[in-house]
Design an enzyme around this catalytic site. Structure first.
Site, PDB file in Angstrom:
ATOM      1  N   ASN A 295      -6.445   6.537 -11.668  1.00 55.49           N
ATOM      2  CA  ASN A 295      -5.816   6.698 -10.345  1.00 55.49           C
ATOM      3  C   ASN A 295      -4.574   5.824 -10.185  1.00 55.49           C
ATOM      4  OD1 ASN A 295      -8.687   7.583  -9.989  1.00 55.49           O
ATOM      5  ND2 ASN A 295      -7.964   7.973  -7.920  1.00 55.49           N
TER       6      ASN A 295
ATOM      7  N   THR B 204      -5.235  13.740 -16.677  1.00 54.14           N
ATOM      8  CA  THR B 204      -5.978  12.786 -15.859  1.00 54.14           C
ATOM      9  C   THR B 204      -7.314  12.422 -16.494  1.00 54.14           C
ATOM     10  OG1 THR B 204      -7.245  12.680 -13.774  1.00 54.14           O
ATOM     11  CG2 THR B 204      -6.700  14.855 -14.557  1.00 54.14           C
ATOM     12  N   ASP B 205      -7.793  11.224 -16.190  1.00 49.79           N
ATOM     13  CA  ASP B 205      -9.126  10.830 -16.672  1.00 49.79           C
ATOM     14  C   ASP B 205     -10.224  11.682 -16.040  1.00 49.79           C
ATOM     15  OD1 ASP B 205      -8.972   9.812 -14.089  1.00 49.79           O
ATOM     16  OD2 ASP B 205      -9.741   7.821 -14.591  1.00 49.79           O
TER      17      ASP B 205
ATOM     18  N   ALA C  26       1.824  19.920 -10.725  1.00 45.43           N
ATOM     19  CA  ALA C  26       0.429  20.324 -10.578  1.00 45.43           C
ATOM     20  C   ALA C  26       0.066  20.328  -9.105  1.00 45.43           C
ATOM     21  CB  ALA C  26      -0.490  19.352 -11.316  1.00 45.43           C
ATOM     22  N   GLU C  27      -0.967  21.058  -8.787  1.00 47.52           N
ATOM     23  CA  GLU C  27      -1.698  20.822  -7.545  1.00 47.52           C
ATOM     24  C   GLU C  27      -2.609  19.658  -7.889  1.00 47.52           C
ATOM     25  OE1 GLU C  27      -1.606  22.082  -4.485  1.00 47.52           O
ATOM     26  OE2 GLU C  27       0.061  23.402  -4.977  1.00 47.52           O
TER      27      GLU C  27
ATOM     28  N   TYR D  67     -10.128  20.947  -9.307  1.00 47.27           N
ATOM     29  CA  TYR D  67      -8.900  20.280  -9.778  1.00 47.27           C
ATOM     30  C   TYR D  67      -9.046  19.825 -11.216  1.00 47.27           C
ATOM     31  CZ  TYR D  67      -5.868  16.267 -10.743  1.00 47.27           C
ATOM     32  OH  TYR D  67      -5.011  15.377 -11.355  1.00 47.27           O
TER      33      TYR D  67
ATOM     34  N   HIS E 130     -18.759  14.586  -5.674  1.00 51.63           N
ATOM     35  CA  HIS E 130     -17.939  13.369  -5.740  1.00 51.63           C
ATOM     36  C   HIS E 130     -18.241  12.544  -7.001  1.00 51.63           C
ATOM     37  CE1 HIS E 130     -16.312   9.834  -3.070  1.00 51.63           C
ATOM     38  NE2 HIS E 130     -15.619  10.011  -4.175  1.00 51.63           N
TER      39      HIS E 130
ATOM     40  N   ASP F 250      11.085  21.661  -9.963  1.00 57.94           N
ATOM     41  CA  ASP F 250      10.009  21.431  -8.983  1.00 57.94           C
ATOM     42  C   ASP F 250      10.075  22.534  -7.934  1.00 57.94           C
ATOM     43  OD1 ASP F 250       8.411  18.532  -7.962  1.00 57.94           O
ATOM     44  OD2 ASP F 250       8.545  20.274  -6.637  1.00 57.94           O
TER      45      ASP F 250
ATOM     46  N   THR G 192       6.527  22.161  -3.216  1.00 57.27           N
ATOM     47  CA  THR G 192       5.370  22.545  -2.406  1.00 57.27           C
ATOM     48  C   THR G 192       5.204  21.493  -1.317  1.00 57.27           C
ATOM     49  OG1 THR G 192       3.812  21.193  -3.666  1.00 57.27           O
ATOM     50  CG2 THR G 192       4.236  23.432  -4.496  1.00 57.27           C
TER      51      THR G 192
HETATM   52  P1  NAD Z   1       1.928  15.262  -6.473  1.00 61.98           P
HETATM   53  O1  NAD Z   1       1.006  16.228  -5.808  1.00 61.98           O
HETATM   54  O2  NAD Z   1       2.419  14.086  -5.730  1.00 61.98           O
HETATM   55  O3  NAD Z   1       3.219  16.043  -7.017  1.00 61.98           O
HETATM   56  C1  NAD Z   1       3.146  17.282  -7.630  1.00 61.98           C
HETATM   57  C2  NAD Z   1       4.555  17.854  -7.739  1.00 61.98           C
HETATM   58  O4  NAD Z   1       4.483  19.113  -8.431  1.00 61.98           O
HETATM   59  C3  NAD Z   1       5.215  18.121  -6.385  1.00 61.98           C
HETATM   60  O5  NAD Z   1       6.543  17.674  -6.405  1.00 61.98           O
HETATM   61  C4  NAD Z   1       5.153  19.642  -6.263  1.00 61.98           C
HETATM   62  O6  NAD Z   1       6.208  20.189  -5.490  1.00 61.98           O
HETATM   63  C5  NAD Z   1       5.248  20.071  -7.715  1.00 61.98           C
HETATM   64  N1  NAD Z   1       4.669  21.394  -7.956  1.00 61.98           N
HETATM   65  C6  NAD Z   1       3.454  21.853  -7.543  1.00 61.98           C
HETATM   66  N2  NAD Z   1       3.296  23.130  -7.927  1.00 61.98           N
HETATM   67  C7  NAD Z   1       4.411  23.480  -8.618  1.00 61.98           C
HETATM   68  C8  NAD Z   1       4.825  24.667  -9.296  1.00 61.98           C
HETATM   69  N3  NAD Z   1       4.054  25.755  -9.317  1.00 61.98           N
HETATM   70  N4  NAD Z   1       6.019  24.664  -9.905  1.00 61.98           N
HETATM   71  C9  NAD Z   1       6.817  23.554  -9.884  1.00 61.98           C
HETATM   72  N5  NAD Z   1       6.480  22.426  -9.258  1.00 61.98           N
HETATM   73  C10 NAD Z   1       5.300  22.379  -8.634  1.00 61.98           C
HETATM   74  O7  NAD Z   1       1.159  14.833  -7.800  1.00 61.98           O
HETATM   75  P2  NAD Z   1       1.151  13.439  -8.566  1.00 61.98           P
HETATM   76  O8  NAD Z   1       0.108  12.567  -7.981  1.00 61.98           O
HETATM   77  O9  NAD Z   1       2.541  12.929  -8.679  1.00 61.98           O
HETATM   78  O10 NAD Z   1       0.622  13.894  -9.999  1.00 61.98           O
HETATM   79  C11 NAD Z   1       1.533  14.311 -11.006  1.00 61.98           C
HETATM   80  C12 NAD Z   1       0.767  14.666 -12.259  1.00 61.98           C
HETATM   81  O11 NAD Z   1       0.023  13.537 -12.715  1.00 61.98           O
HETATM   82  C13 NAD Z   1      -0.255  15.795 -12.069  1.00 61.98           C
HETATM   83  O12 NAD Z   1      -0.219  16.624 -13.201  1.00 61.98           O
HETATM   84  C14 NAD Z   1      -1.585  15.072 -11.959  1.00 61.98           C
HETATM   85  O13 NAD Z   1      -2.643  15.881 -12.428  1.00 61.98           O
HETATM   86  C15 NAD Z   1      -1.345  13.886 -12.884  1.00 61.98           C
HETATM   87  N6  NAD Z   1      -2.122  12.675 -12.581  1.00 61.98           N
HETATM   88  C16 NAD Z   1      -2.123  12.152 -11.323  1.00 61.98           C
HETATM   89  C17 NAD Z   1      -2.827  10.970 -11.066  1.00 61.98           C
HETATM   90  C18 NAD Z   1      -2.804  10.332  -9.700  1.00 61.98           C
HETATM   91  O14 NAD Z   1      -3.486   9.325  -9.491  1.00 61.98           O
HETATM   92  N7  NAD Z   1      -2.025  10.820  -8.736  1.00 61.98           N
HETATM   93  C19 NAD Z   1      -3.538  10.344 -12.092  1.00 61.98           C
HETATM   94  C20 NAD Z   1      -3.517  10.922 -13.386  1.00 61.98           C
HETATM   95  C21 NAD Z   1      -2.793  12.080 -13.609  1.00 61.98           C
HETATM   96  P1  TYD Z   2      -8.293  10.346  -4.064  1.00 64.54           P
HETATM   97  O1  TYD Z   2      -7.147   9.472  -3.680  1.00 64.54           O
HETATM   98  O2  TYD Z   2      -8.407  11.705  -3.456  1.00 64.54           O
HETATM   99  O3  TYD Z   2      -8.270  10.432  -5.669  1.00 64.54           O
HETATM  100  P2  TYD Z   2      -9.348  11.089  -6.688  1.00 64.54           P
HETATM  101  O4  TYD Z   2     -10.325  11.880  -5.917  1.00 64.54           O
HETATM  102  O5  TYD Z   2      -8.472  11.958  -7.526  1.00 64.54           O
HETATM  103  O6  TYD Z   2      -9.952   9.937  -7.418  1.00 64.54           O
HETATM  104  O7  TYD Z   2      -9.640   9.578  -3.765  1.00 64.54           O
HETATM  105  C1  TYD Z   2      -9.916   8.301  -4.342  1.00 64.54           C
HETATM  106  C2  TYD Z   2     -11.310   7.897  -3.913  1.00 64.54           C
HETATM  107  O8  TYD Z   2     -11.321   7.687  -2.493  1.00 64.54           O
HETATM  108  C3  TYD Z   2     -12.366   8.976  -4.171  1.00 64.54           C
HETATM  109  O9  TYD Z   2     -13.590   8.334  -4.533  1.00 64.54           O
HETATM  110  C4  TYD Z   2     -12.528   9.661  -2.827  1.00 64.54           C
HETATM  111  C5  TYD Z   2     -12.272   8.540  -1.843  1.00 64.54           C
HETATM  112  N1  TYD Z   2     -11.676   8.951  -0.544  1.00 64.54           N
HETATM  113  C6  TYD Z   2     -12.271   8.541   0.662  1.00 64.54           C
HETATM  114  O10 TYD Z   2     -13.300   7.848   0.668  1.00 64.54           O
HETATM  115  N2  TYD Z   2     -11.677   8.939   1.822  1.00 64.54           N
HETATM  116  C7  TYD Z   2     -10.554   9.698   1.861  1.00 64.54           C
HETATM  117  O11 TYD Z   2     -10.072  10.045   2.963  1.00 64.54           O
HETATM  118  C8  TYD Z   2      -9.945  10.094   0.611  1.00 64.54           C
HETATM  119  C9  TYD Z   2      -8.708  10.940   0.608  1.00 64.54           C
HETATM  120  C10 TYD Z   2     -10.543   9.684  -0.569  1.00 64.54           C
END
Ligand code: NAD
Ligand code: TYD
Length: 339
Positions: free
Chosen positions: A179, A125-126, A83-84, A150, A276, A34, A37
């Site tokens: 999500n 991701t979906d 990921a970002e 993204y 959105h 990791d 970031t």
């Molecule tokens: P997050 O932003 O919380 O964590 C991302 C992690 O990746 C961090 O620890 C960061 O330091 C690391 N990272 C970023 N750039 C890097 C690099 N260049 N090299 C090494 N490490 C790096 O993200 P998350 O919500 O835990 O998501 C994790 C994965 O799951 C992602 O690939 C995301 O697309 C996927 N995902 C997330 C969701 C969600 O709801 N959060 C849903 C479906 C899929």
């Molecule tokens: P988010 O948690 O950013 O996940 P994603 O965009 O990947 O689905 O947002 C979830 C939903 O909430 C999305 O419809 C955007 C909305 N949202 C707000 O209404 N206010 C906020 O401040 C944020 C961060 C998200």
């Protein structure tokens, strides 16, 4: 014993996965790669100590040389979370998304192939499927139509993973989940942002009319799905995971306020997010049929646990919100104001 290289294991889902995998497979060795970031936080891994079963490596997944130098032992499998991950940030500036999500994934594929890694799981991701109207759900056959930088970068990464399978015969599995919510989610995402803002007595910024729908899954249910994909998925296949819990953003925010005993007047409608996506909903019948996947936590039960976790871990999110994150928060919401 297997050695699993996990990327992004200091982030939200990655750290939950590391914790779960250590419990369910105590004999595995986990190499956590990791970059730390803004979203990576070693506090998310409290209680997981360096030792025969676990090692942390601060490396950029897009830096092949650093990977080659640091990983000096055989690797059986790669689980790629790094990921970002925040849509709003990608709208402001997509460059880090391209580097990490696209180049980083190809770099990891090249590394895995050179090392003879048995299997790589691409955690996707979906959102790669785009947006739904009032009816229907995403299946694995839905065409990719990403709408944000993204999701476009994640779709590009998925295509590279697919290409590695078709071209080089690599054993890969792609998972696409809805999500997530739960412990250690960075408070820029809807649920932890709203809980922490409400606890601070701040306004809760809801984009647009608040009627966008997301399909929520408790993070550990997603982590269990990833383990099933790793251990039982068919090579070259895609598996959708979801929580069977479609809710509008307003429902989610009102639910949080009710659990905290705070008034709905904290809700502030702000300008909508550009591009959105209106609605996400996941058909996970393939994962249920082939892997035995099923979400175990109801949204109402999960939200209650989640709110309690953020109440109990006040110092965790306050430290995040008081630091660099606040500058970002100001850029995002400072000039947005009321809708
Ligand atoms: P997050 O932003 O919380 O964590 C991302 C992690 O990746 C961090 O620890 C960061 O330091 C690391 N990272 C970023 N750039 C890097 C690099 N260049 N090299 C090494 N490490 C790096 O993200 P998350 O919500 O835990 O998501 C994790 C994965 O799951 C992602 O690939 C995301 O697309 C996927 N995902 C997330 C969701 C969600 O709801 N959060 C849903 C479906 C899929
Ligand atoms: P988010 O948690 O950013 O996940 P994603 O965009 O990947 O689905 O947002 C979830 C939903 O909430 C999305 O419809 C955007 C909305 N949202 C707000 O209404 N206010 C906020 O401040 C944020 C961060 C998200």
């Amino acid at each position: 014993m297997s050695t699993i290289l996990v990327t992004g294991g200091a982030g939200f889902i990655g750290s939950n996965w590391v914790r779960l995998r250590r419990e369910t497979h105590p004999d595995d060795r986990i190499l956590n790669v990791d970059l730390l970031t803004y979203a990576g936080n070693l506090e998310n891994l409290e209680g997981i100590d360096e030792g025969p079963g676990y090692r942390f490596l601060r490396i950029d997944v897009a830096d092949r040389q650093a990977l080659e130098e640091a990983v000096d032992e055989p690797v059986d499998a790669v689980v790629h979370f790094a990921a970002e991950s925040h849509v709003d940030r990608s709208i402001e500036d997509a460059s880090a998304f391209l580097r990490t999500n696209v180049i980083g994934t190809q770099t990891l594929l090249d590394f895995a192939r050179a090392r003879g890694v048995r299997r790589m799981v691409q955690v996707s991701t979906d959102e790669v499927y785009g947006s739904l109207g009032d009816e229907g759900k995403f299946t694995e056959m839905t065409s990719l139509a990403p709408n944000s930088p993204y999701s476009a970068s994640k779709a590009a990464a998925d295509m590279l993973v697919r290409a590695a399978h078709e071209t080089h015969g690599m054993d890969v599995v792609i998972t696409r989940c809805s999500n997530n919510y739960g412990p250690y989610q960075f408070p820029e995402k809807l649920i932890p942002l709203m809980i922490s803002n409400a606890l601070e007595g701040r306004a809760l910024p809801v984009y647009g009319d608040g009627l966008n729908v997301r399909d929520w899954i408790w993070v550990e249910d997603h982590c269990r799905g990833i383990d099933l994909a790793l251990d039982k998925g068919r090579a070259g296949e895609v598996y959708n995971f979801g929580g069977d819990a479609e809710r509008t953003n307003l429902d989610v925010v009102r639910g949080i306020l009710a659990l905290l005993g705070k008034p709905d007047s904290l809700i502030e409608f702000v300008e909508d997010r550009k591009g959105h996506d209106r609605r996400y909903a996941i058909d996970f019948s393939k994962a249920a049929r082939e892997l035995g996947f099923a979400p175990t936590v109801s949204f109402e039960g999960g939200l209650e646990r989640c709110v309690q976790w953020y109440r109990d871990h006040d110092s965790w999110w306050r430290r995040i919100k008081s630091g660099e994150y606040m500058n970002w928060y100001e850029t995002m919401y400072g000039d947005r104001g009321d809708a």
